[in-house]
Design a protein around this motif. Sequence first.
Motif, PDB file in Angstrom:
ATOM      1  N   HIS A  30       0.911  -1.236   0.003  1.00 59.90           N
ATOM      2  CA  HIS A  30       0.022  -0.095   0.100  1.00 59.90           C
ATOM      3  C   HIS A  30       0.881   1.300  -0.087  1.00 59.90           C
ATOM      4  N   ARG A  31       1.847   1.316   0.786  1.00 62.07           N
ATOM      5  CA  ARG A  31       2.705   2.390   0.911  1.00 62.07           C
ATOM      6  C   ARG A  31       3.366   2.572  -0.445  1.00 62.07           C
ATOM      7  N   ILE A  32       3.860   1.347  -1.054  1.00 63.28           N
ATOM      8  CA  ILE A  32       4.531   1.683  -2.414  1.00 63.28           C
ATOM      9  C   ILE A  32       3.641   2.064  -3.541  1.00 63.28           C
ATOM     10  N   PHE A  40       7.991   0.399 -10.974  1.00 68.20           N
ATOM     11  CA  PHE A  40       7.227  -0.455 -10.297  1.00 68.20           C
ATOM     12  C   PHE A  40       6.846  -1.665 -10.936  1.00 68.20           C
ATOM     13  N   ARG A  41       7.847  -2.400 -11.752  1.00 67.41           N
ATOM     14  CA  ARG A  41       7.671  -3.400 -12.494  1.00 67.41           C
ATOM     15  C   ARG A  41       7.147  -4.655 -12.098  1.00 67.41           C
ATOM     16  N   PHE A  42       7.489  -4.716 -10.838  1.00 63.56           N
ATOM     17  CA  PHE A  42       6.795  -5.987  -9.853  1.00 63.56           C
ATOM     18  C   PHE A  42       5.203  -5.961 -10.034  1.00 63.56           C
ATOM     19  N   VAL A  91      -6.825   6.163  -9.051  1.00 59.72           N
ATOM     20  CA  VAL A  91      -5.656   6.397  -9.757  1.00 59.72           C
ATOM     21  C   VAL A  91      -5.930   6.402 -11.133  1.00 59.72           C
ATOM     22  N   GLN A  92      -6.280   5.448 -11.474  1.00 59.49           N
ATOM     23  CA  GLN A  92      -6.654   4.939 -13.221  1.00 59.49           C
ATOM     24  C   GLN A  92      -7.516   5.998 -13.778  1.00 59.49           C
ATOM     25  N   GLN A  93      -8.641   6.257 -12.974  1.00 60.28           N
ATOM     26  CA  GLN A  93      -9.762   7.374 -13.421  1.00 60.28           C
ATOM     27  C   GLN A  93      -8.872   8.755 -13.634  1.00 60.28           C
ATOM     28  N   GLY A 149       1.138   6.025  -7.297  1.00 59.11           N
ATOM     29  CA  GLY A 149       0.093   6.923  -7.706  1.00 59.11           C
ATOM     30  C   GLY A 149       0.639   8.334  -7.868  1.00 59.11           C
ATOM     31  N   GLU A 150       1.557   8.774  -7.052  1.00 56.57           N
ATOM     32  CA  GLU A 150       2.213  10.084  -7.217  1.00 56.57           C
ATOM     33  C   GLU A 150       2.960  10.323  -8.520  1.00 56.57           C
TER      34      GLU A 150
END
Length: 220
Positions: free
Chosen positions: A51-53, A93-95, A117-119, A58-59
Amino acid sequence: MNTKERIVAAALQLFNEQGEANVTTNHIAAHLGMSPGNLYYHFRNKNDIIHRIFLQYGEHLRKGFTPINGPASANPAVWFHYLDAIFYVMWEFRFFYANLNDILHRDAELHRQYLAVQQELNINLQSLLRELNKQQVLIIPDSEIEPITEVLKMLVSFWVSYQSAQSLTPHISQAVLYDGVSRVLLLLKPYFHPDQGLELANLMAHYQALAGKPSDPFHK
């Protein structure tokens, strides 16, 4: 970095190198030379770390794809900014991209955050394409902006997992991701304004060189 930041940075490194499913909190603690109890003081479990990652993810999407408006958006340096932002997010963030469906399906709250975030990204990308239309960089019919945005997001979101499925011994290198960036340009190629032919060719040559592939000829 404080201890929380060190844990997040270490987890991101290990997730990317070894695959998120193969890394436990004990692995992260051992990598940092700390006790599991010390790690649990800061994060309850691995999902808390993810969640923190995701907040960082998102940022980066917000910073990388907030449209630059006005004549400045027609500057090829700005196009490099957007394309490099695609590469950076896929690499950093490839994982997450490699195992997107599994990660989201096991965490409903993270899935909700992802959709939000996608929206936001969808709105920014459509605004970006409309601005490039306005500056006569692109010529995209208004009715096609939404589906093109969807296809671009789909390409970036699943490029890592697609490439991983193409080999029995997958290895996601920077070159593989730069090849993905060049495919973004390939999708947009038919929509570039005729006056932008040279700039498009330069962009394509740049990212194909980074991908270790020969450039294709483009004509004005």
